[in-house]
Design a protein around this motif. Structure first.
Motif, PDB file in Angstrom:
ATOM      1  N   CYS B 265      11.487  16.760  18.740  1.00  0.00           N
ATOM      2  CA  CYS B 265      10.400  16.135  19.498  1.00  0.00           C
ATOM      3  C   CYS B 265      10.943  15.476  20.761  1.00  0.00           C
ATOM      4  O   CYS B 265      10.364  15.595  21.845  1.00  0.00           O
ATOM      5  CB  CYS B 265       9.688  15.075  18.654  1.00  0.00           C
ATOM      6  SG  CYS B 265       8.654  15.729  17.361  1.00  0.00           S
ATOM      7  N   VAL B 266      12.080  14.761  20.610  1.00  0.00           N
ATOM      8  CA  VAL B 266      12.650  14.068  21.767  1.00  0.00           C
ATOM      9  C   VAL B 266      13.106  15.088  22.804  1.00  0.00           C
ATOM     10  O   VAL B 266      12.857  14.932  24.011  1.00  0.00           O
ATOM     11  CB  VAL B 266      13.818  13.167  21.329  1.00  0.00           C
ATOM     12  CG1 VAL B 266      14.524  12.599  22.542  1.00  0.00           C
ATOM     13  CG2 VAL B 266      13.325  12.059  20.450  1.00  0.00           C
ATOM     14  N   ALA B 267      13.763  16.166  22.354  1.00  0.00           N
ATOM     15  CA  ALA B 267      14.221  17.189  23.295  1.00  0.00           C
ATOM     16  C   ALA B 267      13.030  17.791  24.027  1.00  0.00           C
ATOM     17  O   ALA B 267      13.068  17.987  25.253  1.00  0.00           O
ATOM     18  CB  ALA B 267      14.997  18.274  22.551  1.00  0.00           C
ATOM     19  N   ALA B 268      11.941  18.073  23.310  1.00  0.00           N
ATOM     20  CA  ALA B 268      10.758  18.655  23.938  1.00  0.00           C
ATOM     21  C   ALA B 268      10.155  17.682  24.945  1.00  0.00           C
ATOM     22  O   ALA B 268       9.778  18.074  26.050  1.00  0.00           O
ATOM     23  CB  ALA B 268       9.728  19.016  22.872  1.00  0.00           C
ATOM     24  N   ALA B 269      10.100  16.398  24.582  1.00  0.00           N
ATOM     25  CA  ALA B 269       9.465  15.416  25.462  1.00  0.00           C
ATOM     26  C   ALA B 269      10.312  15.133  26.695  1.00  0.00           C
ATOM     27  O   ALA B 269       9.789  14.913  27.780  1.00  0.00           O
ATOM     28  CB  ALA B 269       9.204  14.116  24.701  1.00  0.00           C
ATOM     29  N   LEU B 270      11.649  15.123  26.523  1.00  0.00           N
ATOM     30  CA  LEU B 270      12.506  14.737  27.636  1.00  0.00           C
ATOM     31  C   LEU B 270      12.760  15.896  28.596  1.00  0.00           C
ATOM     32  O   LEU B 270      12.765  15.721  29.807  1.00  0.00           O
ATOM     33  CB  LEU B 270      13.852  14.236  27.126  1.00  0.00           C
ATOM     34  CG  LEU B 270      13.888  12.878  26.466  1.00  0.00           C
ATOM     35  CD1 LEU B 270      15.307  12.530  26.093  1.00  0.00           C
ATOM     36  CD2 LEU B 270      13.329  11.820  27.382  1.00  0.00           C
ATOM     37  N   PHE B 271      13.020  17.075  28.053  1.00  0.00           N
ATOM     38  CA  PHE B 271      13.510  18.150  28.906  1.00  0.00           C
ATOM     39  C   PHE B 271      12.481  19.252  29.138  1.00  0.00           C
ATOM     40  O   PHE B 271      12.482  19.892  30.180  1.00  0.00           O
ATOM     41  CB  PHE B 271      14.776  18.763  28.301  1.00  0.00           C
ATOM     42  CG  PHE B 271      15.922  17.807  28.260  1.00  0.00           C
ATOM     43  CD1 PHE B 271      16.645  17.511  29.402  1.00  0.00           C
ATOM     44  CD2 PHE B 271      16.275  17.185  27.082  1.00  0.00           C
ATOM     45  CE1 PHE B 271      17.695  16.624  29.361  1.00  0.00           C
ATOM     46  CE2 PHE B 271      17.322  16.289  27.038  1.00  0.00           C
ATOM     47  CZ  PHE B 271      18.040  16.014  28.179  1.00  0.00           C
TER      48      PHE B 271
END
Lengths: 170, 355
Positions: B265-271
């Motif tokens: 989720c964090v990877a999708a939201a950040l990058f």
């Protein structure tokens, strides 16, 4: 409401700090320290210093304390008796510190100023931006000195760790 | 009255998110075995239900009814505490993940953001903080089991998590520099308007290197292949959870999968732009169904998250485990310099070409 939170956090911080030094099992001491770090972070949140709270947990609980645990587990001491007869030194230091705190307390009572007007947390730039600006403008010199000291410590640690390898090659 | 209502709404949101996360964990346990099976030219689980789709339920029931054993000589208190310490931080991080567009709807006169439980201004730091707490569960579980294998697994995990957490933190800094915020909602909003605005490709300095560092470090932080040294089955039996059985084992298991979902989720939201579609706006918005556009956004977020989850399985089917010294050397001598260099270059680029 704020007061309730403050007294809760303060009480837990005081209690767990005592437990850190009072408990016989070093792993339990480390856990007490972990609880204390969390409550210090909670104290920061009540002061609207969310950035400091998060950094407190990331740095102290997430990195430093894990390393402590690492060492404690490797030593595998269940209870260490060597350090439990420091009462005279500890008592002396405690008395000195208590006097200091009492003196400071009465001094601040004498020059009692009105409590600082509570800052509206919503207005203005966020907490993180404010800390960044303060660090890189008003406190730039202390900040740079601190980083220099950290750099020296880092180099020192590398040299200490490398000494072994050096001798073996020679 | 208002506080009570607010509490009820928050609890409902938390329950919904936890439900989705737990459901995803169930799906993942099956999906992992199926994907691994297909990649190795097998069928994967086929026995329970049609095509084995009920396998997670069977697994769950089995774990639930297993005897709960606490080994002799184990530290009972910490042995009980460790699985909880592993699971809670993994679940608590979802509180700041934006799953969909930041609409506000009014319920009983209250402003509610339906797709994020809590939009706090230090969202990404909050996730980092609790991710680092998850290591305690593993370390304490390894120590309290009173077993050499568990202890070795716990120690490996401590060193590994600290080394790679640093890289995760540094890889994120570039994105924060470009977006100017620590809130995941604001970071996602800054990437609206097409895939060329996603931070992995965005001008002035594409975060492609940070993205690679983040993904590799995330795999290491979740103790997945090829970085699964804390639970290396060929050398440590099962690493830190060797002595665990029944529900306590299940807690560690769920924590690992929940962590996978969280870092995805964090990877999708950040990058990868979070819930933003790879084209400007939404198709549903263009054909006049503005009120349903959120569905498209949520689907895009799910697609991105599942892409990362598939990547986890793909890596597991492809790569052998690293040796321990290779792991440390790679973390400190390859990833760290790349992450630091990315910060310097991004800072320079962001200074000369402010967005």
């Amino acid at each position: 409401m704020d007061h309730i939170f403050f007294f809760y956090f303060a009480a837990v911080i005081a209690m767990t700090s005592l437990l850190v030094v009072a408990l016989r099992n070093p792993v339990y001491s480390a856990l007490a320290l972990l609880i204390m770090f969390f409550h210090v972070a909670g104290l920061y949140v009540t002061l609207h210093a969310e950035f400091l709270a998060a950094v407190q947990i990331v740095v102290y609980a997430g990195a430093i304390l894990v390393l402590y645990l690492f060492v404690v587990m490797l030593l595998s001491v269940t209870s260490e008796e060597r350090y439990h007869n420091q009462l005279p030194v500890a008592g002396l230091l405690g008395v000195v510190l208590c006097t200091e705190i009492i003196l400071l307390f009465f001094q601040s009572q004498a020059t009692a100023s009105a409590p600082a007007a509570s800052v509206d947390p919503v207005a203005g730039p966020g907490n993180t931006e404010l800390i960044g600006e303060a660090l890189y403008s008003t406190y730039l010199f202390p900040f740079e000195v601190a980083s220099l000291i950290l750099l020296v410590a880092m180099i020192g640690a590398i040299i200490l760790a490398k000494k072994d390898i050096h001798e073996r090659i020679q | 009255m208002e506080i009570g209502l607010r509490l009820a709404v928050s609890l409902a949101q938390i329950a919904a998110v936890m439900g989705v996360v737990m459901l995803t964990v169930m799906v993942l346990t099956l999906a992992e075995r199926k994907v691994l099976g297909w990649m190795q030219d097998r069928m994967g689980p086929m026995e329970v239900g049609p095509y084995g789709v009920l396998q997670p339920i069977a697994d769950g029931l089995k774990l639930f009814f297993k005897e709960d054993i606490i080994p002799a000589g184990a530290n009972k208190f910490l042995f009980t505490l460790a699985p909880i310490l592993a699971l809670v931080p993994a679940l608590i991080g979802f509180a700041v993940i934006p799953f969909g567009p930041s609409l506000t709807i009014e319920v009983f006169g209250m402003q509610i953001k339906p797709f994020v439980i809590s939009d706090i201004n230090i969202g990404i730091l909050y996730i980092l903080a609790f991710a680092s707490i998850g290591a305690y569960g593993i370390i304490l579980g390894g120590w309290s089991s009173n077993s050499k294998y568990s202890l070795l697994g716990g120690l490996r995990s401590a060193a590994q998590v600290i080394s790679y957490e640093l890289n995760v933190g540094l890889a994120i800094v570039g994105v924060i520099l470009l977006s100017g915020s620590l809130s995941l909602v604001k970071i996602t909003e800054a990437q609206a308007g097409g895939f060329w605005n996603w931070f992995i490709l965005a001008m002035p300095f594409p975060q492609i290197f940070a993205f690679v560092v983040y993904v590799i470090s995330a795999v290491a932080e979740t103790n997945r292949v090829p970085f699964d040294l804390p639970e290396a089955e060929s050398e440590l039996v099962a690493g830190f959870f060797t002595e665990y059985s029944g529900m306590r084992f299940a807690f560690f298991f769920i924590a690992e999968y929940a962590n996978m979902i969280l870092v995805s989720c964090v990877a999708a939201a950040l990058f990868l732009g979070g819930w933003n579609a790879p084209y400007p706006g939404t198709i549903l918005g263009y054909i006049g169904l503005d009120s349903l556009a959120w569905m498209e956004n949520v689907v895009w977020f799910a697609v991105k998250v599942y892409f990362f989850l598939f990547l986890f399985f793909w890596l597991r089917a492809t790569l052998p485990r690293l040796r321990y010294d290779q792991l440390m050397r790679f973390g400190w001598k390859v990833m760290l310099p790349i992450a630091l260099g990315n910060i310097v270059l991004t800072a320079i680029a962001a200074y000369f070409f402010p967005r």
